[in-house]
Structure formats: structure tokens, C-alpha cells
Write a protein that holds these residues in place. Structure first.
Motif, mmCIF file in Angstrom:
data_model
loop_
_atom_site.group_PDB
_atom_site.id
_atom_site.type_symbol
_atom_site.label_atom_id
_atom_site.label_comp_id
_atom_site.label_asym_id
_atom_site.label_seq_id
_atom_site.Cartn_x
_atom_site.Cartn_y
_atom_site.Cartn_z
ATOM 1 N N SER A 1 -5.881 20.615 -2.627
ATOM 2 C CA SER A 1 -6.259 21.418 -3.814
ATOM 3 C C SER A 1 -5.334 22.615 -4.008
ATOM 4 C CB SER A 1 -7.708 21.900 -3.699
ATOM 5 O OG SER A 1 -8.571 20.805 -3.621
ATOM 6 N N ARG A 2 -4.036 22.366 -3.982
ATOM 7 C CA ARG A 2 -3.083 23.466 -4.181
ATOM 8 C C ARG A 2 -1.771 22.951 -4.759
ATOM 9 N NH1 ARG A 2 0.798 23.586 -0.012
ATOM 10 N NH2 ARG A 2 0.193 22.320 1.752
ATOM 11 N N TRP A 3 -1.069 23.868 -5.384
ATOM 12 C CA TRP A 3 0.263 23.585 -5.909
ATOM 13 C C TRP A 3 1.272 23.830 -4.799
ATOM 14 C CZ3 TRP A 3 1.313 21.521 -10.582
ATOM 15 C CH2 TRP A 3 0.278 21.490 -11.506
ATOM 16 N N PHE A 4 2.378 23.111 -4.845
ATOM 17 C CA PHE A 4 3.434 23.316 -3.862
ATOM 18 C C PHE A 4 4.782 23.101 -4.540
ATOM 19 C CE2 PHE A 4 2.818 18.798 -3.895
ATOM 20 C CZ PHE A 4 4.061 18.269 -3.661
ATOM 21 N N TRP A 5 5.825 23.664 -3.934
ATOM 22 C CA TRP A 5 7.194 23.429 -4.382
ATOM 23 C C TRP A 5 7.893 22.718 -3.242
ATOM 24 C CZ3 TRP A 5 12.175 24.739 -2.803
ATOM 25 C CH2 TRP A 5 13.185 24.444 -3.721
ATOM 26 N N GLY A 6 8.342 21.504 -3.506
ATOM 27 C CA GLY A 6 8.996 20.749 -2.448
ATOM 28 C C GLY A 6 9.184 19.301 -2.826
ATOM 29 N N GLY B 1 4.545 20.461 -7.661
ATOM 30 C CA GLY B 1 3.579 19.379 -7.725
ATOM 31 C C GLY B 1 2.229 19.864 -7.245
ATOM 32 N N PHE B 2 1.206 19.097 -7.523
ATOM 33 C CA PHE B 2 -0.145 19.447 -7.106
ATOM 34 C C PHE B 2 -0.612 18.454 -6.060
ATOM 35 C CE2 PHE B 2 -4.794 19.478 -7.501
ATOM 36 C CZ PHE B 2 -5.017 20.836 -7.336
ATOM 37 N N CYS B 3 -1.105 18.958 -4.966
ATOM 38 C CA CYS B 3 -1.645 18.122 -3.894
ATOM 39 C C CYS B 3 -3.163 18.116 -4.036
ATOM 40 C CB CYS B 3 -1.224 18.663 -2.535
ATOM 41 S SG CYS B 3 -1.903 17.704 -1.173
ATOM 42 N N ILE C 1 0.871 -1.173 0.000
ATOM 43 C CA ILE C 1 0.000 0.000 0.000
ATOM 44 C C ILE C 1 0.908 1.224 0.000
ATOM 45 C CG2 ILE C 1 -1.756 1.264 1.273
ATOM 46 C CD1 ILE C 1 -2.557 -1.492 2.506
ATOM 47 N N VAL C 2 0.607 2.172 -0.886
ATOM 48 C CA VAL C 2 1.450 3.359 -1.025
ATOM 49 C C VAL C 2 0.615 4.607 -0.787
ATOM 50 C CG1 VAL C 2 2.932 4.663 -2.592
ATOM 51 C CG2 VAL C 2 2.838 2.170 -2.749
ATOM 52 N N ASP C 3 1.164 5.552 -0.037
ATOM 53 C CA ASP C 3 0.534 6.851 0.172
ATOM 54 C C ASP C 3 1.633 7.892 0.222
ATOM 55 O OD1 ASP C 3 -1.443 8.721 0.526
ATOM 56 O OD2 ASP C 3 -1.678 8.354 2.673
ATOM 57 N N SER C 4 1.279 9.124 -0.080
ATOM 58 C CA SER C 4 2.291 10.183 -0.032
ATOM 59 C C SER C 4 1.669 11.474 0.472
ATOM 60 C CB SER C 4 2.903 10.409 -1.415
ATOM 61 O OG SER C 4 1.955 10.968 -2.292
ATOM 62 N N THR C 5 2.534 12.335 0.958
ATOM 63 C CA THR C 5 2.111 13.646 1.421
ATOM 64 C C THR C 5 3.149 14.672 0.979
ATOM 65 O OG1 THR C 5 1.352 14.919 3.337
ATOM 66 C CG2 THR C 5 3.254 13.495 3.675
ATOM 67 N N PRO C 6 2.712 15.882 0.611
ATOM 68 C CA PRO C 6 3.682 16.885 0.188
ATOM 69 C C PRO C 6 4.439 17.470 1.379
ATOM 70 C CG PRO C 6 1.480 17.818 0.135
ATOM 71 C CD PRO C 6 1.331 16.359 0.484
#
Length: 86
Positions: free
Chosen positions: A61-66, A55-57, A28-33
Motif C-alpha cells: 500500500s505505498r508508492w515507490f520509485w524503482g 509505481g504503486f505496490c 504464472i507471473v508475480d512481481s515485487t518492487p
């Protein structure tokens, strides 16, 4: 931290081989920004410029840099210890 990466990978492989995770066929795979900067000047001068990306989370519902922190585990909840970038 970069210098320690080979040792961390070795320990993760050793721990995985010591459990039944090594032969488990279901994961099972999950990710978080993990946001590393918000402003364009921060992005331009950051030492993470070669690693971090835009990337988009969907859950926020937002874009992030990281970076994106990935969790890979078995259905029983045992973590496999993997790190994904991007």
C-alpha cells in the motif's frame, strides 16, 4: 551489466529450450518492487533515471520509485528467467 545482457538472454533462451518449459502453455507471473530511491533529489541524480519509474505496490500500500522484478514460472515451479522493468 548492460553489456552482458545479450549473453544473459542467450543463456536463458538456451536453458529454456533445453527443458519442457519451451512448450508449456501455462505460466504464472508475480512481481515485487525493488525500490531504488526515496527522496526527489536521489531520483533526479540517479543513473537509473531512464530505467526506474514510479509505481504503486498494492501489497505494501505505498508508492515507490524503482524497478519491478518479475518472476515467470511454470506451475511446476520452474523459473523462465525474465526481467521486467517498470
Amino acid at each position: 551489466m548492460r553489456a552482458a545482457l545479450p549473453l544473459v538472454k542467450l543463456v536463458m533462451r538456451w536453458l529454456a529450450a533445453d527443458t519442457d518449459l519451451w512448450t508449456d502453455t501455462t505460466w504464472i507471473v508475480d512481481s515485487t518492487p525493488v525500490e531504488c530511491g526515496r527522496s526527489r533529489p536521489t531520483v533526479m541524480r540517479s543513473e537509473l533515471a531512464g530505467w526506474a519509474k514510479y509505481g504503486f505496490c498494492r501489497s505494501h500500500s505505498r508508492w515507490f520509485w524503482g524497478l519491478r522484478l518479475h518472476l515467470v514460472c511454470s506451475p511446476a515451479g520452474r523459473a523462465a528467467g525474465r526481467l521486467g522493468v517498470g
